[in-house]
Motif scaffolding. Structure first.
Motif, PDB file in Angstrom:
ATOM      1  N   HIS A  50     -11.667   0.183   3.614  1.00  0.00           N
ATOM      2  CA  HIS A  50     -11.655   1.609   3.267  1.00  0.00           C
ATOM      3  C   HIS A  50     -10.491   2.018   2.383  1.00  0.00           C
ATOM      4  O   HIS A  50     -10.371   3.202   2.050  1.00  0.00           O
ATOM      5  CB  HIS A  50     -11.651   2.443   4.553  1.00  0.00           C
ATOM      6  CG  HIS A  50     -12.680   2.006   5.546  1.00  0.00           C
ATOM      7  ND1 HIS A  50     -14.035   2.166   5.322  1.00  0.00           N
ATOM      8  CD2 HIS A  50     -12.561   1.371   6.739  1.00  0.00           C
ATOM      9  CE1 HIS A  50     -14.707   1.665   6.354  1.00  0.00           C
ATOM     10  NE2 HIS A  50     -13.842   1.179   7.225  1.00  0.00           N
ATOM     11  N   SER A  51      -9.641   1.098   1.999  1.00  0.00           N
ATOM     12  CA  SER A  51      -8.555   1.415   1.074  1.00  0.00           C
ATOM     13  C   SER A  51      -8.699   0.551  -0.165  1.00  0.00           C
ATOM     14  O   SER A  51      -9.691  -0.176  -0.302  1.00  0.00           O
ATOM     15  CB  SER A  51      -7.195   1.216   1.744  1.00  0.00           C
ATOM     16  OG  SER A  51      -6.156   1.744   0.933  1.00  0.00           O
ATOM     17  N   ARG A  58      -8.144  10.092  -1.703  1.00  0.00           N
ATOM     18  CA  ARG A  58      -7.385  10.627  -0.589  1.00  0.00           C
ATOM     19  C   ARG A  58      -8.107  10.394   0.719  1.00  0.00           C
ATOM     20  O   ARG A  58      -9.310  10.571   0.830  1.00  0.00           O
ATOM     21  CB  ARG A  58      -7.148  12.124  -0.792  1.00  0.00           C
ATOM     22  CG  ARG A  58      -6.110  12.426  -1.844  1.00  0.00           C
ATOM     23  CD  ARG A  58      -6.159  13.867  -2.306  1.00  0.00           C
ATOM     24  NE  ARG A  58      -6.320  14.778  -1.180  1.00  0.00           N
ATOM     25  CZ  ARG A  58      -6.592  16.077  -1.346  1.00  0.00           C
ATOM     26  NH1 ARG A  58      -6.760  16.560  -2.550  1.00  0.00           N
ATOM     27  NH2 ARG A  58      -6.716  16.858  -0.300  1.00  0.00           N
ATOM     28  N   SER A  59      -7.336   9.992   1.741  1.00  0.00           N
ATOM     29  CA  SER A  59      -7.935   9.708   3.033  1.00  0.00           C
ATOM     30  C   SER A  59      -8.342  10.977   3.765  1.00  0.00           C
ATOM     31  O   SER A  59      -9.013  10.919   4.779  1.00  0.00           O
ATOM     32  CB  SER A  59      -6.951   8.909   3.898  1.00  0.00           C
ATOM     33  OG  SER A  59      -5.753   9.629   4.086  1.00  0.00           O
ATOM     34  N   TYR A 117      -1.296   3.845  -1.997  1.00  0.00           N
ATOM     35  CA  TYR A 117      -2.646   3.701  -1.454  1.00  0.00           C
ATOM     36  C   TYR A 117      -2.657   4.171  -0.002  1.00  0.00           C
ATOM     37  O   TYR A 117      -1.637   4.077   0.699  1.00  0.00           O
ATOM     38  CB  TYR A 117      -3.088   2.236  -1.486  1.00  0.00           C
ATOM     39  CG  TYR A 117      -3.263   1.639  -2.856  1.00  0.00           C
ATOM     40  CD1 TYR A 117      -4.511   1.618  -3.482  1.00  0.00           C
ATOM     41  CD2 TYR A 117      -2.193   1.054  -3.521  1.00  0.00           C
ATOM     42  CE1 TYR A 117      -4.679   1.042  -4.730  1.00  0.00           C
ATOM     43  CE2 TYR A 117      -2.345   0.478  -4.773  1.00  0.00           C
ATOM     44  CZ  TYR A 117      -3.595   0.479  -5.369  1.00  0.00           C
ATOM     45  OH  TYR A 117      -3.749  -0.101  -6.618  1.00  0.00           O
ATOM     46  N   PRO A 118      -3.802   4.633   0.487  1.00  0.00           N
ATOM     47  CA  PRO A 118      -3.900   4.952   1.916  1.00  0.00           C
ATOM     48  C   PRO A 118      -3.644   3.716   2.769  1.00  0.00           C
ATOM     49  O   PRO A 118      -4.106   2.621   2.440  1.00  0.00           O
ATOM     50  CB  PRO A 118      -5.344   5.438   2.084  1.00  0.00           C
ATOM     51  CG  PRO A 118      -5.784   5.835   0.720  1.00  0.00           C
ATOM     52  CD  PRO A 118      -5.056   4.929  -0.232  1.00  0.00           C
ATOM     53  N   ARG A 124       0.830  -1.207   0.000  1.00  0.00           N
ATOM     54  CA  ARG A 124       0.000   0.000   0.000  1.00  0.00           C
ATOM     55  C   ARG A 124       0.862   1.254   0.000  1.00  0.00           C
ATOM     56  O   ARG A 124       0.611   2.198  -0.749  1.00  0.00           O
ATOM     57  CB  ARG A 124      -0.924   0.004   1.217  1.00  0.00           C
ATOM     58  CG  ARG A 124      -2.172  -0.820   1.043  1.00  0.00           C
ATOM     59  CD  ARG A 124      -3.163  -0.615   2.183  1.00  0.00           C
ATOM     60  NE  ARG A 124      -4.376  -1.386   1.929  1.00  0.00           N
ATOM     61  CZ  ARG A 124      -5.381  -1.508   2.763  1.00  0.00           C
ATOM     62  NH1 ARG A 124      -5.325  -0.901   3.948  1.00  0.00           N
ATOM     63  NH2 ARG A 124      -6.451  -2.220   2.449  1.00  0.00           N
ATOM     64  N   GLU A 126      -5.222   7.158  -5.854  1.00  0.00           N
ATOM     65  CA  GLU A 126      -6.193   6.517  -4.959  1.00  0.00           C
ATOM     66  C   GLU A 126      -6.985   7.608  -4.254  1.00  0.00           C
ATOM     67  O   GLU A 126      -6.491   8.715  -4.039  1.00  0.00           O
ATOM     68  CB  GLU A 126      -5.422   5.668  -3.942  1.00  0.00           C
ATOM     69  CG  GLU A 126      -6.264   5.067  -2.846  1.00  0.00           C
ATOM     70  CD  GLU A 126      -7.169   3.977  -3.349  1.00  0.00           C
ATOM     71  OE1 GLU A 126      -8.048   3.543  -2.586  1.00  0.00           O
ATOM     72  OE2 GLU A 126      -7.000   3.581  -4.502  1.00  0.00           O
ATOM     73  N   THR A 154      -6.538  -1.889  -1.626  1.00  0.00           N
ATOM     74  CA  THR A 154      -5.822  -3.140  -1.848  1.00  0.00           C
ATOM     75  C   THR A 154      -6.222  -4.175  -0.800  1.00  0.00           C
ATOM     76  O   THR A 154      -6.874  -3.853   0.194  1.00  0.00           O
ATOM     77  CB  THR A 154      -4.298  -2.940  -1.777  1.00  0.00           C
ATOM     78  OG1 THR A 154      -3.922  -2.642  -0.424  1.00  0.00           O
ATOM     79  CG2 THR A 154      -3.851  -1.828  -2.699  1.00  0.00           C
ATOM     80  N   GLY A 211      -7.264   4.364   5.027  1.00  0.00           N
ATOM     81  CA  GLY A 211      -8.365   4.920   4.257  1.00  0.00           C
ATOM     82  C   GLY A 211      -9.363   5.628   5.157  1.00  0.00           C
ATOM     83  O   GLY A 211      -9.288   5.557   6.382  1.00  0.00           O
ATOM     84  N   LYS A 212     -10.293   6.318   4.529  1.00  0.00           N
ATOM     85  CA  LYS A 212     -11.273   7.117   5.252  1.00  0.00           C
ATOM     86  C   LYS A 212     -12.628   6.438   5.222  1.00  0.00           C
ATOM     87  O   LYS A 212     -13.103   6.024   4.174  1.00  0.00           O
ATOM     88  CB  LYS A 212     -11.375   8.511   4.629  1.00  0.00           C
ATOM     89  CG  LYS A 212     -12.322   9.459   5.364  1.00  0.00           C
ATOM     90  CD  LYS A 212     -12.320  10.825   4.708  1.00  0.00           C
ATOM     91  CE  LYS A 212     -13.312  11.753   5.385  1.00  0.00           C
ATOM     92  NZ  LYS A 212     -12.996  12.005   6.796  1.00  0.00           N
TER      93      LYS A 212
END
Length: 381
Positions: A347-348, A225-226, A183-184, A178, A223, A350, A187-188
Motif C-alpha cells: 500500500h505504499s 496521501r494515506s 512516503y507513507p 520511506r 506520494e 517503496t 499506506g492506505k
C-alpha cells in the motif's frame, strides 16, 4: 542475516577496524545502488554459495590435511564478504532499496516501460554511475551496517541473539527510507483491510479522494496521501494495491512453496551441515526472476528458516522428524512473508522486504523459545 559470531560489534571495536568497516560499507551501499537492489542480492547468493562450499570442503578434508585449517577461509568468504560490507543484504541490498526509493521521487522519468508499480519499488533497476543516487546508497549502506553491528552487540540474552540482526537492519533501513523520502510508512488500503488483495485482482487503479483519476494539478513529486487525499499525476492509472509478488500471494500457494522449500533447506543442512547453502541457492535462483522469467518463486526466507527447523529438532528427534519440522518452519516463514507484505509493502510506494521481515520475526520467536528452554537451541543466532 547472519551469525553474529562472524561479526565484530561496534562497541569495543578499534578505531582503525571501525573506519575500515565504515568506508567499505559506504562503498557496498553505493555498489548496491549501482547494480540495483535485487542484482546486488543475487551476488550475495553467489558469494555465500562459494563460502559455504568452501566450508563443506574444508570440513571434509580438514582431518586428512590439518594444514587446511578449521574453516577460516570459508568464514571470511561467507561472513566478511557475503554477509559483510561487500554484498551483505543490510548494506548492498539496503543501499539499493533506499536508492530506488529516492529515485522514485527524484527521477520518475527514469521509470522503464512495462513497470506497473511505483518506480520506488523497482528493485530490479540498476542506476549505474549517477552520483547522487549512489550517494544515497552509500549513506544507507553505512546506516545498515551500524544498525546491524549495534543490534548484534546489544540484542543478546544469555549469549543468544534475539533475532537475525542483518534481516532486522534490512527492514529498519527500508522504513527509514520511506520516512526520509516522504512516503507513507504503511499506506492506505484500497480494500476492506490492509490484508485485502482483491483490489489488485480487480485491477483497480489509484483514485483521487473525490473518486476521479489524479489530475495534472496534483504535485507530481508527492506520494499518495494515506489519509485519502488526492493522488498525484505520477500515480495516474497505477494499481491501487500492489502485492509484492503477483504470482506468489495466495495463502495456499505460499504455504505450499513454503513446505517444499523448507524441506529442501532442511535436507541441505542434514546432508552438508550448512544452514546457509539453501539460502544461497534460493538467492541465486532470483537471477531468473531478474531476467524476466515469469513466476519464479522467492524462497530464501523459506529455505533458511527451514534449515533452522532442522537444526532445532535434529538433536532431539532425529533426521526424519527434523526434515518434517523444516517443512513446517518453511511454511510458517513463507506465510509470515505474505502477511508482512500485505501489511507493509502493498500500500505504499517503496520496497520493504517481506523475506527480511519474515526472517527477523521467525528468528525472534525461535530465540525467545530457546531462551525459555522450549527449544534446544536457537539455530544460528
Amino acid at each position: 542475516m547472519f551469525a553474529p559470531v562472524l561479526q565484530v560489534p561496534v562497541i569495543g571495536m578499534e578505531v582503525e577496524q571501525f573506519l575500515l568497516l565504515l568506508i567499505t560499507a559506504a562503498a557496498g551501499g553505493a555498489f548496491g545502488a549501482a547494480l540495483g537492489a535485487l542484482p546486488a542480492f543475487i551476488f550475495t547468493g553467489f558469494v555465500v554459495f562459494l563460502g559455504e562450499g568452501l566450508a563443506i570442503l574444508q570440513r571434509a578434508i580438514g582431518g586428512a590435511f590439518p594444514e587446511v585449517g578449521q574453516g577460516e577461509l570459508a568464514t571470511g568468504v561467507t561472513g566478511v564478504i557475503g554477509f559483510g560490507a561487500v554484498t551483505g543484504p543490510h548494506i548492498a541490498f539496503a543501499g539499493g532499496v533506499a536508492a530506488t526509493a529516492y529515485a522514485g521521487k527524484k527521477y520518475p522519468e527514469m521509470e522503464p516501460d512495462g513497470w506497473d508499480y511505483h518506480f520506488g519499488k523497482n528493485i530490479l533497476y540498476a542506476f549505474g554511475t549517477k552520483p547522487d543516487i549512489l550517494a544515497v546508497g552509500a549513506v544507507f549502506g553505512v546506516l545498515g551496517m551500524l544498525i546491524n553491528q549495534f543490534g548484534a552487540a546489544l540484542l543478546v540474552v544469555g549469549g543468544t541473539g534475539l533475532t537475525d540482526t542483518i534481516a532486522l537492519s534490512v527492514v529498519a533501513t527500508a522504513f527509514i527510507a520511506r520516512a526520509v523520502f516522504g512516503y507513507p510508512i504503511v499506506g492506505k488500503s484500497a480494500g476492506g483491510s490492509l490484508l485485502d488483495m482483491s483490489p489488485f485482482e480487480r485491477e483497480e487503479p489509484r483514485m483521487a479522494a473525490d473518486g476521479g483519476i489524479a489530475s495534472e494539478e496534483s504535485d507530481p513529486s508527492s506520494e499518495p496521501r494515506s489519509d485519502g487525499g488526492e493522488v498525484p499525476l505520477e500515480h495516474e492509472g497505477r494499481l491501487a494495491t500492489e502485492p509484492w509478488l503477483p504470482h506468489q500471494y495466495k495463502w495456499s500457494g505460499v504455504a505450499t512453496i513454503g513446505l517444499v522449500g523448507g524441506i529442501l533447506g532442511g535436507y541441505i543442512w542434514i546432508q552438508t551441515g550448512s544452514i546457509f547453502l539453501g539460502y544461497a541457492i534460493s538467492a541465486i535462483s532470483l537471477l531468473f526472476l531478474n531476467l524476466g522469467v515469469e513466476k519464479i518463486p522467492v524462497t530464501h526466507h523459506i529455505t533458511l528458516i527451514g534449515a533452522v527447523g532442522a537444526v532445532v529438532f535434529a538433536p532431539v528427534a532425529g533426521s526424519v522428524v527434523a526434515l518434517l519440522a523444516a517443512g513446517a518452519f518453511g511454511a510458517v516463514s513463507g506465510l509470515l512473508g505474505e502477511l508482512t507484505q500485505r501489511l507493509f509493502y502493498a500500500h505504499s510506494g517503496t520496497h520493504v522486504d517481506p523475506p527480511a521481515m519474515a526472517i527477523a520475526i521467525a528468528m525472534f520467536v525461535v530465540a525467545v523459545l530457546a531462551i525459555l528452554g522450549v527449544l534446544p537451541n536457537a539455530g544460528y543466532v
